[in-house]
Design a protein around this motif. Structure first.
Motif, PDB file in Angstrom:
ATOM      1  N   HIS A  41       0.823  -1.214   0.000  1.00  8.63           N
ATOM      2  CA  HIS A  41       0.000   0.000   0.000  1.00  8.63           C
ATOM      3  C   HIS A  41       0.857   1.264   0.000  1.00  8.63           C
ATOM      4  CE1 HIS A  41      -3.755  -2.130   0.603  1.00  8.63           C
ATOM      5  NE2 HIS A  41      -3.153  -2.855   1.518  1.00  8.63           N
ATOM      6  N   GLY A  42       2.176   1.126  -0.153  1.00  8.80           N
ATOM      7  CA  GLY A  42       3.064   2.279  -0.202  1.00  8.80           C
ATOM      8  C   GLY A  42       3.405   2.870   1.149  1.00  8.80           C
ATOM      9  N   VAL A  43       3.111   2.152   2.220  1.00  2.70           N
ATOM     10  CA  VAL A  43       3.321   2.691   3.558  1.00  2.70           C
ATOM     11  C   VAL A  43       4.669   2.276   4.149  1.00  2.70           C
ATOM     12  CG1 VAL A  43       2.429   2.710   5.931  1.00  2.70           C
ATOM     13  CG2 VAL A  43       0.848   2.765   3.997  1.00  2.70           C
ATOM     14  N   CYS A  44       5.056   1.015   4.001  1.00  7.20           N
ATOM     15  CA  CYS A  44       6.224   0.510   4.735  1.00  7.20           C
ATOM     16  C   CYS A  44       7.559   0.877   4.101  1.00  7.20           C
ATOM     17  CB  CYS A  44       6.121  -0.995   4.936  1.00  7.20           C
ATOM     18  SG  CYS A  44       6.452  -1.995   3.463  1.00  7.20           S
ATOM     19  N   GLY A  45       7.616   1.018   2.787  1.00  7.72           N
ATOM     20  CA  GLY A  45       8.852   1.404   2.122  1.00  7.72           C
ATOM     21  C   GLY A  45       9.798   0.267   1.784  1.00  7.72           C
ATOM     22  N   ALA A  46       9.453  -0.973   2.113  1.00 11.45           N
ATOM     23  CA  ALA A  46      10.348  -2.102   1.836  1.00 11.45           C
ATOM     24  C   ALA A  46      10.612  -2.278   0.346  1.00 11.45           C
ATOM     25  CB  ALA A  46       9.765  -3.392   2.415  1.00 11.45           C
ATOM     26  N   CYS A  47       9.697  -1.812  -0.483  1.00 10.23           N
ATOM     27  CA  CYS A  47       9.797  -1.997  -1.937  1.00 10.23           C
ATOM     28  C   CYS A  47      10.459  -0.812  -2.641  1.00 10.23           C
ATOM     29  CB  CYS A  47       8.405  -2.217  -2.515  1.00 10.23           C
ATOM     30  SG  CYS A  47       7.357  -0.741  -2.418  1.00 10.23           S
ATOM     31  N   PHE A 101      14.443  -7.472   6.393  1.00 13.62           N
ATOM     32  CA  PHE A 101      13.330  -7.314   5.461  1.00 13.62           C
ATOM     33  C   PHE A 101      13.211  -5.879   4.972  1.00 13.62           C
ATOM     34  CE2 PHE A 101       8.996  -6.803   4.047  1.00 13.62           C
ATOM     35  CZ  PHE A 101       8.843  -7.920   3.236  1.00 13.62           C
ATOM     36  N   CYS A 102      13.346  -4.918   5.858  1.00 14.97           N
ATOM     37  CA  CYS A 102      13.180  -3.510   5.490  1.00 14.97           C
ATOM     38  C   CYS A 102      14.444  -2.905   4.899  1.00 14.97           C
ATOM     39  CB  CYS A 102      12.765  -2.698   6.715  1.00 14.97           C
ATOM     40  SG  CYS A 102      14.057  -2.600   7.989  1.00 14.97           S
ATOM     41  N   THR A 103      15.571  -3.568   5.068  1.00 14.80           N
ATOM     42  CA  THR A 103      16.868  -2.990   4.724  1.00 14.80           C
ATOM     43  C   THR A 103      16.982  -2.540   3.269  1.00 14.80           C
ATOM     44  OG1 THR A 103      17.877  -4.297   6.485  1.00 14.80           O
ATOM     45  CG2 THR A 103      19.362  -3.348   4.840  1.00 14.80           C
ATOM     46  N   PRO A 104      16.549  -3.321   2.282  1.00 11.82           N
ATOM     47  CA  PRO A 104      16.673  -2.828   0.902  1.00 11.82           C
ATOM     48  C   PRO A 104      15.964  -1.498   0.680  1.00 11.82           C
ATOM     49  CG  PRO A 104      16.204  -5.175   0.888  1.00 11.82           C
ATOM     50  CD  PRO A 104      16.050  -4.705   2.311  1.00 11.82           C
ATOM     51  N   GLY A 105      14.790  -1.330   1.268  1.00 14.63           N
ATOM     52  CA  GLY A 105      14.061  -0.073   1.111  1.00 14.63           C
ATOM     53  C   GLY A 105      14.793   1.092   1.750  1.00 14.63           C
ATOM     54  N   PHE A 106      15.327   0.872   2.961  1.00 21.73           N
ATOM     55  CA  PHE A 106      16.095   1.935   3.622  1.00 21.73           C
ATOM     56  C   PHE A 106      17.346   2.272   2.816  1.00 21.73           C
ATOM     57  CE2 PHE A 106      13.767   0.937   7.589  1.00 21.73           C
ATOM     58  CZ  PHE A 106      13.461   2.229   7.988  1.00 21.73           C
ATOM     59  N   LEU A 107      18.031   1.257   2.312  1.00 22.25           N
ATOM     60  CA  LEU A 107      19.237   1.504   1.524  1.00 22.25           C
ATOM     61  C   LEU A 107      18.924   2.332   0.287  1.00 22.25           C
ATOM     62  CD1 LEU A 107      20.953  -1.985   1.769  1.00 22.25           C
ATOM     63  CD2 LEU A 107      21.859   0.167   2.686  1.00 22.25           C
ATOM     64  N   MET A 108      17.823   2.008  -0.381  1.00 22.01           N
ATOM     65  CA  MET A 108      17.509   2.712  -1.623  1.00 22.01           C
ATOM     66  C   MET A 108      17.019   4.134  -1.376  1.00 22.01           C
ATOM     67  SD  MET A 108      18.707   0.586  -3.604  1.00 22.01           S
ATOM     68  CE  MET A 108      18.445   1.564  -5.069  1.00 22.01           C
ATOM     69  N   VAL A 109      16.208   4.337  -0.340  1.00 18.37           N
ATOM     70  CA  VAL A 109      15.766   5.706  -0.059  1.00 18.37           C
ATOM     71  C   VAL A 109      16.970   6.560   0.348  1.00 18.37           C
ATOM     72  CG1 VAL A 109      15.084   5.545   2.394  1.00 18.37           C
ATOM     73  CG2 VAL A 109      13.824   7.025   0.873  1.00 18.37           C
ATOM     74  N   ALA A 110      17.890   5.971   1.116  1.00  9.78           N
ATOM     75  CA  ALA A 110      19.090   6.705   1.525  1.00  9.78           C
ATOM     76  C   ALA A 110      20.009   6.961   0.336  1.00  9.78           C
ATOM     77  CB  ALA A 110      19.828   5.940   2.617  1.00  9.78           C
ATOM     78  N   ALA A 111      20.182   5.970  -0.534  1.00 12.33           N
ATOM     79  CA  ALA A 111      21.045   6.149  -1.708  1.00 12.33           C
ATOM     80  C   ALA A 111      20.514   7.271  -2.593  1.00 12.33           C
ATOM     81  CB  ALA A 111      21.146   4.842  -2.496  1.00 12.33           C
ATOM     82  N   GLY A 112      19.217   7.263  -2.825  1.00 12.62           N
ATOM     83  CA  GLY A 112      18.633   8.319  -3.655  1.00 12.62           C
ATOM     84  C   GLY A 112      18.819   9.694  -3.051  1.00 12.62           C
ATOM     85  N   ALA A 113      18.607   9.788  -1.744  1.00 17.43           N
ATOM     86  CA  ALA A 113      18.736  11.083  -1.068  1.00 17.43           C
ATOM     87  C   ALA A 113      20.180  11.564  -1.067  1.00 17.43           C
ATOM     88  CB  ALA A 113      18.213  10.977   0.361  1.00 17.43           C
ATOM     89  N   LEU A 114      21.115  10.663  -0.775  1.00 13.57           N
ATOM     90  CA  LEU A 114      22.525  11.055  -0.723  1.00 13.57           C
ATOM     91  C   LEU A 114      23.079  11.388  -2.107  1.00 13.57           C
ATOM     92  CD1 LEU A 114      23.856   8.546   1.940  1.00 13.57           C
ATOM     93  CD2 LEU A 114      23.680  11.029   2.181  1.00 13.57           C
ATOM     94  N   GLU A 132      12.147   8.242   8.738  1.00 18.99           N
ATOM     95  CA  GLU A 132      10.776   8.000   9.162  1.00 18.99           C
ATOM     96  C   GLU A 132       9.840   7.715   7.990  1.00 18.99           C
ATOM     97  OE1 GLU A 132       9.591  11.358  11.484  1.00 18.99           O
ATOM     98  OE2 GLU A 132       9.008  12.545   9.751  1.00 18.99           O
ATOM     99  N   SER A 133      10.359   7.780   6.763  1.00 14.98           N
ATOM    100  CA  SER A 133       9.525   7.462   5.609  1.00 14.98           C
ATOM    101  C   SER A 133       9.320   5.960   5.444  1.00 14.98           C
ATOM    102  CB  SER A 133      10.146   8.041   4.333  1.00 14.98           C
ATOM    103  OG  SER A 133      11.348   7.358   4.008  1.00 14.98           O
ATOM    104  N   ASN A 134      10.140   5.151   6.090  1.00 14.89           N
ATOM    105  CA  ASN A 134      10.051   3.694   5.993  1.00 14.89           C
ATOM    106  C   ASN A 134       9.806   3.098   7.376  1.00 14.89           C
ATOM    107  OD1 ASN A 134      10.954   4.362   3.412  1.00 14.89           O
ATOM    108  ND2 ASN A 134      12.249   2.564   3.260  1.00 14.89           N
ATOM    109  N   ILE A 135       9.358   1.851   7.386  1.00 13.21           N
ATOM    110  CA  ILE A 135       9.047   1.182   8.650  1.00 13.21           C
ATOM    111  C   ILE A 135      10.030   0.043   8.902  1.00 13.21           C
ATOM    112  CG2 ILE A 135       7.340  -0.220   9.883  1.00 13.21           C
ATOM    113  CD1 ILE A 135       5.169   1.383   8.417  1.00 13.21           C
ATOM    114  N   CYS A 136      10.558  -0.003  10.132  1.00 13.20           N
ATOM    115  CA  CYS A 136      11.392  -1.103  10.610  1.00 13.20           C
ATOM    116  C   CYS A 136      10.767  -1.592  11.908  1.00 13.20           C
ATOM    117  CB  CYS A 136      12.823  -0.637  10.865  1.00 13.20           C
ATOM    118  SG  CYS A 136      13.838  -1.935  11.614  1.00 13.20           S
ATOM    119  N   ARG A 137      10.630  -2.884  12.030  1.00 14.29           N
ATOM    120  CA  ARG A 137      10.025  -3.438  13.247  1.00 14.29           C
ATOM    121  C   ARG A 137      11.048  -4.087  14.165  1.00 14.29           C
ATOM    122  NH1 ARG A 137       4.495  -5.954  10.670  1.00 14.29           N
ATOM    123  NH2 ARG A 137       3.780  -3.984   9.844  1.00 14.29           N
ATOM    124  N   CYS A 138      12.315  -4.078  13.786  1.00 12.83           N
ATOM    125  CA  CYS A 138      13.321  -4.803  14.572  1.00 12.83           C
ATOM    126  C   CYS A 138      14.339  -3.910  15.269  1.00 12.83           C
ATOM    127  CB  CYS A 138      14.084  -5.778  13.685  1.00 12.83           C
ATOM    128  SG  CYS A 138      13.105  -7.076  12.951  1.00 12.83           S
TER     129      CYS A 138
END
Length: 153
Positions: A41-47, A101-114, A132-138
């Protein structure tokens, strides 16, 4: 529809149904399974992937919207010799992942921003907003913030 995606520098001529999402095409047709589907649904950011340098939720984008575009997935972060990207090294050094699980999404959002603005790592509030744009549960988010700031340095 016949489309061509350039994913991580490689051209993929594809025949896709107009309603297929980019995440499914990347995972199933391109066999790049690093892009994870969480909420769909575009909320978690994993994708999150980069399309023409912009971070996008691949669960919300149709593959046909990307015809002719350059797509970068987490598999495209490492160097040609397999050397980990500075973000990947920083995530490891800062213990910014657990289940992964969430790591690829965080890596890509960070790579794009940097890549768009390397100075983002100098501003903890901007990094906080990015994370805070992505969700991590761990892990909680502090190690992820530290990793992004480390990679920026």
């Amino acid at each position: 529809m016949k489309i061509t995606l350039t994913v991580n520098g490689r051209a993929y001529p594809l025949d896709v149904e107009p309603r297929r999402i980019l995440a499914d095409v990347l995972r199933e047709d391109c066999r790049l399974t690093g892009t994870h589907l969480g909420c769909e649904h575009g909320v978690c950011g994993a994708c999150t992937v980069l399309v023409d340098g912009e971070a996008v939720r691949s669960c919300l984008m149709l593959a046909v919207q990307c015809d002719g575009s350059s797509v970068r997935t987490v598999e495209g972060l490492a160097g040609p010799d397999g050397e980990p990207h500075p973000l990947q090294r920083a995530f490891s050094a800062e213990h910014a992942l657990q289940c992964g699980f969430c790591t690829p999404g965080f890596l890509m959002v960070a790579a794009g921003a940097l890549e768009a603005d390397p100075t983002i790592g100098d501003d903890p509030e901007r990094v906080h907003g990015l994370v805070e744009s992505n969700i991590c549960r761990c892990t909680g988010y502090e190690p992820i913030r530290r990793a992004i700031m480390r990679a920026a340095r």
